[in-house]
Design a protein around this motif. Structure first.
Motif, PDB file in Angstrom:
ATOM      1  N   SER A   7      12.026  -3.691 -10.142  1.00  0.00           N
ATOM      2  CA  SER A   7      12.211  -2.809  -8.980  1.00  0.00           C
ATOM      3  C   SER A   7      10.873  -2.537  -8.280  1.00  0.00           C
ATOM      4  CB  SER A   7      12.857  -1.498  -9.427  1.00  0.00           C
ATOM      5  OG  SER A   7      12.073  -0.907 -10.444  1.00  0.00           O
ATOM      6  N   THR A   8       9.772  -2.456  -9.084  1.00  0.00           N
ATOM      7  CA  THR A   8       8.449  -2.227  -8.491  1.00  0.00           C
ATOM      8  C   THR A   8       8.053  -3.419  -7.634  1.00  0.00           C
ATOM      9  OG1 THR A   8       7.873  -1.049 -10.513  1.00  0.00           O
ATOM     10  CG2 THR A   8       6.042  -1.649  -9.083  1.00  0.00           C
ATOM     11  N   VAL A   9       8.292  -4.613  -8.181  1.00  0.00           N
ATOM     12  CA  VAL A   9       7.929  -5.835  -7.450  1.00  0.00           C
ATOM     13  C   VAL A   9       8.725  -5.895  -6.145  1.00  0.00           C
ATOM     14  CG1 VAL A   9       7.991  -8.368  -7.523  1.00  0.00           C
ATOM     15  CG2 VAL A   9       7.427  -7.068  -9.597  1.00  0.00           C
ATOM     16  N   GLU A  10      10.011  -5.618  -6.258  1.00  0.00           N
ATOM     17  CA  GLU A  10      10.875  -5.716  -5.071  1.00  0.00           C
ATOM     18  C   GLU A  10      10.465  -4.708  -4.008  1.00  0.00           C
ATOM     19  OE1 GLU A  10      14.823  -5.445  -6.654  1.00  0.00           O
ATOM     20  OE2 GLU A  10      14.621  -7.423  -7.606  1.00  0.00           O
ATOM     21  N   SER A  11      10.155  -3.498  -4.473  1.00  0.00           N
ATOM     22  CA  SER A  11       9.780  -2.478  -3.488  1.00  0.00           C
ATOM     23  C   SER A  11       8.431  -2.817  -2.852  1.00  0.00           C
ATOM     24  CB  SER A  11       9.812  -1.117  -4.173  1.00  0.00           C
ATOM     25  OG  SER A  11       8.680  -0.384  -3.920  1.00  0.00           O
ATOM     26  N   TRP A  12       7.493  -3.359  -3.638  1.00  0.00           N
ATOM     27  CA  TRP A  12       6.189  -3.760  -3.077  1.00  0.00           C
ATOM     28  C   TRP A  12       6.394  -4.843  -2.006  1.00  0.00           C
ATOM     29  CZ3 TRP A  12       1.111  -2.403  -2.994  1.00  0.00           C
ATOM     30  CH2 TRP A  12       0.203  -3.353  -2.521  1.00  0.00           C
ATOM     31  N   LEU A  13       7.213  -5.831  -2.329  1.00  0.00           N
ATOM     32  CA  LEU A  13       7.394  -6.948  -1.397  1.00  0.00           C
ATOM     33  C   LEU A  13       8.187  -6.515  -0.160  1.00  0.00           C
ATOM     34  CD1 LEU A  13       8.008  -9.930  -3.849  1.00  0.00           C
ATOM     35  CD2 LEU A  13       5.958  -9.448  -2.505  1.00  0.00           C
ATOM     36  N   ALA A  14       9.134  -5.598  -0.365  1.00  0.00           N
ATOM     37  CA  ALA A  14       9.915  -5.134   0.784  1.00  0.00           C
ATOM     38  C   ALA A  14       9.023  -4.412   1.794  1.00  0.00           C
ATOM     39  CB  ALA A  14      11.034  -4.213   0.305  1.00  0.00           C
TER      40      ALA A  14
END
Ligand SMILES: Cc1cc2nc3c(=O)[nH]c(=O)nc-3n(C[C@H](O)[C@H](O)[C@H](O)COP(=O)(O)OP(=O)(O)OC[C@H]3O[C@@H](n4cnc5c(N)ncnc54)[C@H](O)[C@@H]3O)c2cc1C
Length: 546
Positions: free
Chosen positions: A234-241
């Motif tokens: 979820s951290t990776v996804e939120s960073w990339l978003a």
């Protein structure tokens, strides 16, 4: 463009002619090469090591890891790269960082222009041709229009200049050039000298292996818990978003890092309870967050004391033996004025039965002996000694190269009383030479990948501007350099930094001038200044046709 033709220079060796020589293949040199190709310039990187990655190539000691969150400490220049590379831990370990560097080198096909195991020994400016002649340890001679020093702020280790050094019959290691095959300390009596960042990272790991570990501490250090963990998807996804916004927020922050950006409030304007709640929250989050909690920790001793006291109290709570805890408490400098450390179980390591602490302020090392270390109190026997004694920071790597500018002026003479630069990027008297993250720029006081990208982008923009104007040479004026040096000092003097005997001040290297070397005015302020200089047609520089 010069291509890379062979040309004969005055006399002996045939010189290769290039547009740009880049020294060093760490994150700075690699990105510089990539951008030079983008400009269509011929470029070659010379690297002393046999691989890319710089810091993460050399510092292979156990426990080595970055202490900025992985996705923040990574290149932003390629969205594809950022989307395809998957960090596995909140704070990437050295092996993972080295894999990343190698991935970048392969992905952008960098290796064909990097010459490994080659040390640049001299760079001399020829006023007649306005070109740099660069020579290497392998006998290369290159004539280049531009010379970019991507030699690193922490790439020259300090010598173990103890009395008797060399007498020891066991194994010795320096954290800054650790054996590639690793070291197995199982069953050994090990000494670690030093309690800086590399020591604080390696001590918990060495203690797990060694029969006994003795830590020799000269100066106790502040350290904050990393709370390292695998990165949640979820951290990776939120960073990339939010990639674009996150990257911009880094560039507009004081330290090139979102994690370290706290709110703009004084530690003294909140109640004791509220302050404590905030510090506890930061401590629980981990990393550098405690020191970003308030905006005046660097400028007000009273505010700083609140953070220093909080961390000292935490140290007391982590170490079982009160006498040992007392020795580990940093009293001699305010938190942050020496590089703070981020650790995984450092203070708790002193609760192990196989670890002991020697306080060198009470019993200094007298000599290294054939069997170990002799302090003023006792002889210690060891199988291995680990020197975690740091670096000749910021100027060390440049000092090892014979750099000569206009009129044969040697850089070491120009910098005899401390480094002098314009913006930490260039120097009067050294035309067409650039330093990536040089002294006088935020460099080690920032997330360095962000600082590196900003410098490389600025240098690339500057070269493109020169091409547009058909100007061959750019050089900082003495006046601009003087003003910048004065500003760097003035800002440093408004902070608590000069209070500490730190490597920022050159204080760890005997004979080095005591000058605060990095720029502490804030990364975003600095970046704006660089943008402004470029927008004002490179204010503070003289441009001439070659
Ligand atoms: C143990 C350690 C931990 C760190 N942790 C962090 C962190 O958490 N966050 C952070 O922002 N920064 C950290 N740093 C700082 C780190 O140096 C930078 O983040 C970054 O890696 C610097 O990249 P660079 O390319 O500028 O320099 P480097 O990575 O130092 O690379 C410079 C390269 O130049 C080469 N070189 C030097 N002189 C010559 C010569 N004469 N000829 C040929 N080659 C030469 C060296 O061999 C080296 O490979 C850390 C540094 C160390 C030592």
């Amino acid at each position: 463009m010069d291509g890379s033709a062979q040309a004969q220079t005055s006399g002996e060796a045939a010189a290769t002619t290039l547009d740009v020589v880049i020294v060093g293949a760490g994150f700075a040199g690699m990105y510089m090469l990539h951008r030079m190709r983008g400009l269509g310039y011929s470029a070659r990187v010379f690297e002393a090591g046999d691989g890319v990655g710089g810091t993460w190539y050399w510092n292979r000691y156990p426990g080595a890891r970055v202490d900025i969150e992985s996705q923040e400490y990574s290149y932003s220049f390629s969205e594809e790269l950022e989307r395809e590379w998957k960090w596995t831990e909140r704070y990437a370990s050295q092996p993972e960082l080295l894999r990343y560097a190698n991935h970048v080198a392969d992905r952008f096909d960098l290796r064909r222009d990097i010459q490994f195991e080659t040390r640049v020994t001299s760079a001399v400016f020829d006023e007649a041709t306005s070109r740099w002649t660069v020579k290497t340890s392998r006998g290369d001679v290159v004539s280049a229009r531009f010379c970019v020093m991507a030699t690193g702020c922490l790439s020259v280790t300090k010598d173990a200049d103890f009395e008797g050094a060399g007498a020891f019959k066991g194994k010795t290691y320096h954290t800054g050039h650790w054996p590639h095959e690793g070291v197995d300390f199982t069953g050994q009596r090990v000494a670690v000298i030093g309690t800086g960042s590399s020591a604080i990272q390696s001590i918990p790991q060495i203690a797990k292996q060694a029969a006994h570990l003795t830590v020799f501490q000269r100066t106790p250090n502040f350290s904050l818990p990393a709370h390292n963990a695998p990165i949640a998807q979820s951290t990776v996804e939120s960073w990339l978003a939010n990639r674009e916004a996150n990257r911009q927020a880094q560039r507009e922050s004081g330290f090139g890092s979102i994690m370290m950006s706290g709110e703009e409030r004084s530690a003294l304007e909140v109640s004791d309870e509220e302050r404590r709640r905030i510090y506890e929250e930061c401590w629980a989050k981990g990393g550098f967050t405690v020191i970003g909690a308030f905006s005046d920790l660097l400028t007000s001793k009273e505010a700083n004391d609140t953070a220093s006291d909080f961390v000292r109290e935490k140290i007391r709570g982590l170490v079982n033996d009160p006498a040992v805890a007392e020795k580990l408490l940093p009293w001699n400098h305010p938190i942050v004025t020496k590089r703070p450390c981020v650790d995984t179980g450092y203070f708790q390591t002193y609760n192990r039965d196989n670890v002991s602490l020697v306080d060198l302020s009470e019993t200094p090392i007298e000599t290294i002996t054939a069997k170990g270390i002799k302090t003023s109190a006792q002889d210690y026997a060891f199988d291995a000694i680990v020197f975690a004694i740091g670096f000749d920071a910021m100027t060390g790597a440049l000092g090892k190269i014979d750099i000569r500018g206009r009129g044969g002026l040697a850089l070491k003479d120009k910098w005899a009383d401390g480094p002098r630069t314009y913006l930490g990027l260039t120097m009067a008297g050294f035309p067409n030479m650039f330093i990536v993250t040089g002294p006088g720029s935020p460099s080690v006081l920032s997330n360095m990948v962000v600082a590196i990208e900003q410098h490389v982008d600025w240098i690339t923009g500057c070269m493109a501007y020169l091409a547009e104007r058909q100007a061959g040479v750019i050089e900082a004026t003495e006046a601009a350099e003087n003003d910048w040096v004065a500003h760097v000092n003035e800002v440093a003097d408004t902070t608590l930094y000069p209070l500490a005997n730190s490597w920022y001040m050159g204080a760890n290297v005997p004979g080095k001038p005591r000058v605060f070397m990095p720029y502490i005015g804030g990364f975003s302020t600095y970046r704006e200044k660089c943008i402004e200089v470029a927008a004002k047609d490179y204010e503070g520089f003289e441009l001439t046709r070659a």
